[in-house]
Enzyme design. Structure first.
Site, PDB file in Angstrom:
ATOM      1  N   HIS A 166      14.337 -46.802  36.684  1.00  0.00           N
ATOM      2  CA  HIS A 166      13.469 -46.287  37.743  1.00  0.00           C
ATOM      3  C   HIS A 166      13.664 -47.026  39.072  1.00  0.00           C
ATOM      4  CE1 HIS A 166      10.171 -44.104  39.426  1.00  0.00           C
ATOM      5  NE2 HIS A 166       9.461 -45.190  39.654  1.00  0.00           N
ATOM      6  N   ASP A 192      15.603 -42.105  33.675  1.00  0.00           N
ATOM      7  CA  ASP A 192      14.410 -42.655  34.335  1.00  0.00           C
ATOM      8  C   ASP A 192      13.185 -42.140  33.578  1.00  0.00           C
ATOM      9  OD1 ASP A 192      12.299 -43.324  35.916  1.00  0.00           O
ATOM     10  OD2 ASP A 192      13.200 -42.663  37.805  1.00  0.00           O
ATOM     11  N   SER A 223       9.504 -44.238  44.257  1.00  0.00           N
ATOM     12  CA  SER A 223       8.472 -43.941  43.266  1.00  0.00           C
ATOM     13  C   SER A 223       7.291 -43.227  43.927  1.00  0.00           C
ATOM     14  CB  SER A 223       8.071 -45.249  42.597  1.00  0.00           C
ATOM     15  OG  SER A 223       7.399 -45.002  41.397  1.00  0.00           O
TER      16      SER A 223
END
Lengths: 263, 374
Positions: free
Chosen positions: A245, A217, A95
């Site tokens: 995610h 995602d 991320s």
């Protein structure tokens, strides 16, 4: 205080192995890697840590100035590399840490051998001709959501959460015992994460890079993964079967295999 | 009795919404209560939509970054506050509890419009309180800076420096002040301490600073200047009193002649090559009696010697039951006497601060005048 203590660094695996450093994203801490990291311990030196302000890091080391940009977080990565004297590092960033990893590698390229970017996004907010997936209004809503979910963090619970738990009974009462931190810090990290624009940093990245892109995602949609792939010279893009995610939690085997095939 | 039917009814019409999802959040079952709460039709949801897609966008990010990881790490999550989007538009604020069962996730949805609204109000109130606190702090800081000169004047023949440190974290306006300014016959140094803290004390501090400057303009003696201040404070009808020292400096090549009077203030320290001594004759607190007892004393300060003015925040600094006291002050000053005025002042305040682990119980103000050019 050492960086090891400040960032709650955990080192495991082969002391003489190539270092693999796993960096967590916004929302949780090094626990995000608990299903992935052990798979590298046989032949690598595995480094896990929490950014200052997250997990079991030393919250007193948090400074709003230093952590007002992703560079401050990249400095955490570099500080750890310096203290442990790591070179030829494989940095696996999830991320927002994918971009933090790019910033760290751009700052000290000689330290890093490879980058693995899991669900990267250089810019979350839509811009002229660029689709990040969110509007400024959406991010405002996220901040409200964070404000509404501070409830697990009371002044009574804070010492337990921060790790000086000499009252284990209290620990058991914790409703959500992972992924929690001081709501003020979480809020600022969210702002830095979702309001940053690091598109220009991608082209400067000279470290061999693997991008792992999940299906469906919502945080980092496929077009964003393709954008990152196009922007980082010579990067490799792997489309995963995993959805969501967090493939490091939802599809650890696929994540491990993808990283391994790149090393 | 039809147990299955009864439990079926409990599932469908329970006073909370029930959701069953697959590992990626795809809805596998929703109960009637959830359908009624949100207005979505079950057939539009089941097998077609993931639960996070029903959330407003901000909460969707929260779901992916917090809720899903929590479920994966601890197989349950409780009291997660999010808003569902209603079919007809608008939001449904809820609290979610969830457990992982095999590869399914079971979620309870508690409608919480009133509670969430109330929490938002509390949150707003807290934010306002924090904002007010920050503003008060800033006001105190700015007001405080008006009680000391922004910079010390450069004065030929003497070196002069001042240090001020607020009590605590500086949330409140303190009563200490000092000033250095030119007068008809040379220069004046004043340093004082108004009783108490906060706005009321600030009024008197402000009054003291301009009264002293006004009174000095007539070329009066220090005792006359302090008398004028005494009268001004009494006339103001304030219940606050203060202590102050006023010194008149006459500078010559051979040093500096200091005439000073004490209005209830601790006597300044004269640092000489042979040691230290106190200056002045104790006088009356200011702002209480109409005719205070104030005495002028004159002393010559030779080049290299210094006079140190201070407030009781120095000597009364406390660590447990122990006071910083005059002897520690004297030791600190003698150890620093060869430094310049700023060095002496910083050394003293530094030791007082360290003595209290860097959190001062009372404000501290120190002014040092050293004879001879810097």
């Amino acid at each position: 205080m050492t960086v090891t203590v400040r960032n709650h660094v955990n080192v495991s695996g082969r002391p003489d192995g190539r270092p693999v450093m796993f960096a967590h994203g916004f929302g949780c801490d090094q626990n995000m890697w608990r299903l992935v990291a052990p798979a590298f311990e046989d032949d690598h030196r595995v480094v896990l840590f929490d950014y200052v302000g997250m997990g079991r890091s030393d919250l007193s080391a948090y400074s709003p100035e230093r952590y007002s940009t992703l560079d401050g977080y990249a400095q955490d990565v570099l500080d750890i590399c310096h203290e442990l004297d790591l070179t030829d590092v494989v940095l696996v960033g999830h991320s927002v840490s994918a971009l933090i990893g790019v910033l760290a590698a751009n700052a000290e390229p000689e330290r890093f051998g490879k980058l693995v970017l899991v669900g990267p996004s250089p810019r979350y907010i839509d811009d002229d001709g660029y689709t990040g997936g969110f509007s400024a209004q959406d991010i405002e809503e996220l901040l409200e959501s964070l404000d509404s979910n501070y409830l697990g963090w009371s002044s009574e619970m804070a010492p337990v959460i921060m790790g000086n738990a000499d009252r284990p009974a209290l620990g058991e009462e914790l409703t959500n015992s992972f992924c929690r931190t001081d709501p003020q810090i979480a809020r600022r990290f969210a702002q830095v994460t979702f309001l940053s624009d690091n598109r220009a940093d991608l082209a400067r990245c000279g470290t061999p890079t693997l991008i792992l892109q999940c299906a469906d995602d919502v945080i980092a949609p496929e077009p964003v993964g393709r954008y990152v792939h196009a922007a980082i010279p010579g990067s490799r893009l792997v489309m995963m079967r995993a959805t969501g995610h967090c493939p490091n939690l939802s599809a650890p085997e696929e994540t491990i295999a993808a990283i391994r095939s790149f090393l | 009795m039809d147990v299955t039917g009864e439990f079926e009814e409990l599932f469908e019409d329970a006073p909370c919404g029930f959701l069953v999802t697959g590992p990626d959040g795809t809805l596998r079952r929703v109960n009637r209560t959830f359908v009624e709460l949100t207005g979505h039709r079950a057939e539009d949801l089941v097998g077609r939509v993931r639960v996070q897609e029903l959330l407003v966008v901000g909460d969707r990010i929260f779901y992916e970054t917090h809720f899903a990881p929590l479920l994966a790490l601890q197989s349950s999550a409780r009291e997660i506050a999010v808003d569902f989007r209603r079919a007809a538009g608008g939001r449904l604020p809820v609290l979610l509890n969830a457990v992982v069962k095999g590869e399914e996730v079971w979620i309870c949805v508690f409608a919480a419009t009133d509670r969430r609204g109330y929490e938002r109000e509390l949150l707003r109130a807290r934010q306002q309180a924090e904002q007010a606190r920050r503003e008060a702090h800033e006001l105190a800081r700015v007001l405080q800076t008006s009680f000391i000169p922004p910079a010390m004047p450069a004065i030929a023949g003497i070196d002069v420096a001042g240090v001020y440190r607020p009590a605590g974290r500086g949330e409140e306006v303190g009563g200490d002040f000092y000033d250095v300014y030119e007068t008809a016959g040379g220069w004046a140094v004043v340093l004082g301490d108004v009783e108490g803290k906060g706005a009321q004390a600030a009024v008197v501090t402000s009054l003291a600073r301009y009264s002293l400057r006004a009174a000095s303009a007539h070329g009066s003696t220090p005792s006359a200047v302090l008398s004028a201040l005494n009268q001004a404070v009494i006339d103001r009808g304030s219940e606050r009193f203060l202590t102050a020292v006023h010194a008149q400096l006459t500078i010559s090549p051979g040093g500096c002649r200091v005439t000073l009077a004490l209005g209830g203030h601790p006597p300044p320290v004269h640092l000489t090559p042979s040691g230290s001594r106190r200056l002045g004759v104790p006088g009356t607190l200011l702002g209480i009696l109409p005719a205070p007892h104030l005495v002028d004393v004159t002393v010559d300060v030779r080049p290299g010697e210094a006079v140190v003015f201070y407030t009781d925040g120095v000597t009364d600094a406390q660590r447990g039951r122990e006071f910083f006291g005059e002897r520690r002050m004297e030791r600190a000053l003698l150890a620093a006497r060869d430094e310049d005025a700023a060095g002496i002042a910083e050394r003293l305040v530094g030791e007082v601060s360290a003595f209290q682990s860097d959190v001062l119980a009372d404000d501290v103000a120190v002014v040092v005048v050293k004879a001879g050019a810097r």
